[in-house]
Design a protein around this motif. Structure first.
Motif, short mmCIF file in Angstrom:
data_model
loop_
_atom_site.label_atom_id
_atom_site.label_comp_id
_atom_site.label_asym_id
_atom_site.label_seq_id
_atom_site.Cartn_x
_atom_site.Cartn_y
_atom_site.Cartn_z
N ASP A 166 0.81 -1.22 0.00
CA ASP A 166 0.00 0.00 0.00
C ASP A 166 0.84 1.27 0.00
O ASP A 166 0.36 2.33 -0.41
CB ASP A 166 -0.93 0.01 1.21
CG ASP A 166 -2.05 -1.03 1.09
OD1 ASP A 166 -2.31 -1.48 -0.03
OD2 ASP A 166 -2.64 -1.38 2.14
N GLN A 169 0.71 2.56 -3.54
CA GLN A 169 -0.56 2.66 -4.26
C GLN A 169 -1.09 4.09 -4.21
O GLN A 169 -0.74 4.87 -3.31
CB GLN A 169 -1.59 1.72 -3.64
CG GLN A 169 -1.20 0.26 -3.61
CD GLN A 169 -1.24 -0.42 -4.96
OE1 GLN A 169 -1.81 0.11 -5.93
NE2 GLN A 169 -0.63 -1.60 -5.06
N VAL A 170 -1.90 4.46 -5.20
CA VAL A 170 -2.56 5.77 -5.21
C VAL A 170 -4.02 5.57 -5.61
O VAL A 170 -4.40 4.52 -6.13
CB VAL A 170 -1.90 6.75 -6.22
CG1 VAL A 170 -0.44 7.00 -5.87
CG2 VAL A 170 -2.05 6.25 -7.65
N ASN A 171 -4.83 6.59 -5.36
CA ASN A 171 -6.21 6.60 -5.85
C ASN A 171 -6.19 7.02 -7.32
O ASN A 171 -5.63 8.07 -7.66
CB ASN A 171 -7.07 7.54 -5.03
CG ASN A 171 -7.28 7.06 -3.61
OD1 ASN A 171 -7.42 5.87 -3.36
ND2 ASN A 171 -7.29 8.00 -2.65
N TYR A 177 -9.97 6.76 -14.84
CA TYR A 177 -10.71 5.50 -14.78
C TYR A 177 -11.72 5.44 -15.93
O TYR A 177 -11.86 4.40 -16.59
CB TYR A 177 -11.42 5.37 -13.44
CG TYR A 177 -11.97 3.99 -13.17
CD1 TYR A 177 -11.18 3.00 -12.57
CD2 TYR A 177 -13.27 3.65 -13.53
CE1 TYR A 177 -11.68 1.73 -12.32
CE2 TYR A 177 -13.78 2.38 -13.30
CZ TYR A 177 -12.98 1.42 -12.70
OH TYR A 177 -13.47 0.17 -12.48
N TRP A 217 -1.60 2.33 -14.07
CA TRP A 217 -1.78 3.14 -12.86
C TRP A 217 -1.38 2.45 -11.57
O TRP A 217 -1.51 3.03 -10.49
CB TRP A 217 -3.24 3.61 -12.76
CG TRP A 217 -3.42 4.93 -13.43
CD1 TRP A 217 -3.77 5.15 -14.73
CD2 TRP A 217 -3.22 6.23 -12.86
NE1 TRP A 217 -3.80 6.49 -15.01
CE2 TRP A 217 -3.47 7.18 -13.88
CE3 TRP A 217 -2.85 6.68 -11.59
CZ2 TRP A 217 -3.36 8.54 -13.66
CZ3 TRP A 217 -2.75 8.05 -11.38
CH2 TRP A 217 -3.00 8.96 -12.40
N ARG A 218 -0.88 1.23 -11.67
CA ARG A 218 -0.52 0.52 -10.45
C ARG A 218 0.96 0.17 -10.44
O ARG A 218 1.55 -0.10 -11.50
CB ARG A 218 -1.38 -0.74 -10.31
CG ARG A 218 -2.84 -0.39 -10.04
CD ARG A 218 -3.72 -1.61 -9.93
NE ARG A 218 -5.11 -1.19 -9.70
CZ ARG A 218 -6.16 -1.79 -10.23
NH1 ARG A 218 -6.00 -2.84 -11.01
NH2 ARG A 218 -7.39 -1.35 -9.96
#
Length: 344
Positions: A166, A169-171, A177, A217-218
């Protein structure tokens, strides 16, 4: 950086400055012509110069043009910030920056890159002995350095799923999206099927949207090199004293790359298994930052859509690129009001 001059009746006359300026900037891509050993940037320079010269010889006007060519390699561009600062007053703040060094997901429509992942690259060295010993003598007592390496990598990601911790990780922004969902609508299973899989192999997930988000994005960890392992044809029954792994850690576009590098080093080196000597050495002091494009103006968005439909007959696509173009982040910080059009 030069201001072009217009030749009129045999006399040189400095072209009157337009209220608008065009700023040409080219970063050396590191690809060399095999015979002449020159960068492809040399070709680009001749194209720009030739186009401007042709306009002038036709007696046509053009805006003030600024040319900046950088000779550093693609993987570095460490000197660029200095020159952007040095000539800031002459460059000004561009209205739009066009980069043609990204990618496209097909040739059926225009693709605009709206995000780029960052990258943290470095080497993990693991030492357990001062010299190699016979495996029959030591195995079961002395831990193998590859086993230690697997435990260290487990600090960064879940080795069963590939999901990074974590800390990295980002939103994912809502607009990105939504763009990802449209990409999946355009391409479907092509997103995962394009790779050269061996027969029967499967991707990390069967969900195409999740696969695409994983790639764009991950955070994802890859071991890209190793030292300390002899070729299998020469390997003997020796328990090796050390192993070095070189890793490439792709990080989300909005994650602070320097903080990620600091945290990565901390995770790797703290509490080493079996109290082995473990060190992490970054490949470069400053890691590659990602990029999340600013909001596209309605005028530019309209032009992009109109052009894509006119030339391809399809709407434009907006993609996240899994790779990095490090200096794009630097340009974004220097020109926060500039529109970015990144394509490839």
């Amino acid at each position: 950086i030069n201001e072009k001059q217009q030749i009129d009746g045999g006399k040189e006359k400095r072209q009157k400055r337009d209220r608008k300026s065009i700023f040409f900037f080219q970063a050396e891509d590191g690809i060399r012509d095999f015979c002449l050993s020159r960068g492809l940037g040399d070709v680009y320079k001749r194209q720009v110069h030739g186009a401007l010269k042709a306009i002038q010889e036709l007696g046509l006007n053009h805006p003030r043009c600024i040319l900046l060519f950088e000779g550093d390699e693609e993987s570095g561009s460490q000197d660029l910030p200095y020159y952007f600062d040095k000539f800031a007053s002459r460059i000004g703040e561009p209205n739009m920056l066009i980069c043609l060094d990204s990618g496209a997901l097909n040739y059926d429509q225009f693709w605009l890159t709206t995000s780029l992942r960052g990258t943290v690259i470095g080497s993990i060295n693991i030492k357990i002995l001062t010299e190699g010993v016979h495996s029959g003598e030591a195995s079961g007592l002395v831990p193998d350095t590859l086993r230690i390496a697997s435990q260290i990598l487990e600090k960064i990601e879940d080795v069963r799923t590939g999901r990074a911790k974590d800390d990295f990780q980002v939103n994912i922004p809502a607009v990105r999206y939504e763009e990802a969902c449209r990409v999946v609508e355009f391409l479907g299973s092509e997103i995962t099927e394009k790779f050269p899989w061996v027969e029967g192999a499967q991707p990390t997930t069967s969900n195409v949207l999740e696969a695409y988000l994983n790639r764009t994005w991950r955070p994802q960890l890859t071991v890209i090199g190793a030292d300390g392992l002899p070729p299998t044809s020469q390997a003997g029954n020796v328990l090796r004293p050390e192993t070095t792994l070189k890793i490439s850690f792709r990080i989300p576009p909005t994650l602070d790359a320097l903080k990620a590098q600091t945290r990565l080093k901390q995770l790797i080196e703290e509490n080493p298994p079996y109290n082995a000597q473990v060190t992490y050495t970054p490949a470069r002091p400053v890691p590659g930052y990602g990029f999340n494009a600013p909001e596209i103006s309605k005028e530019l968005l309209s032009l992009i859509e109109e052009s894509s439909r006119e030339f391809f007959g399809k709407p434009a696509g907006y993609l996240g690129e899994g790779g990095s173009i490090p200096f794009i982040n630097m340009l974004g910080q220097k020109f926060p009001k500039t529109q970015f059009l990144i394509a490839g």
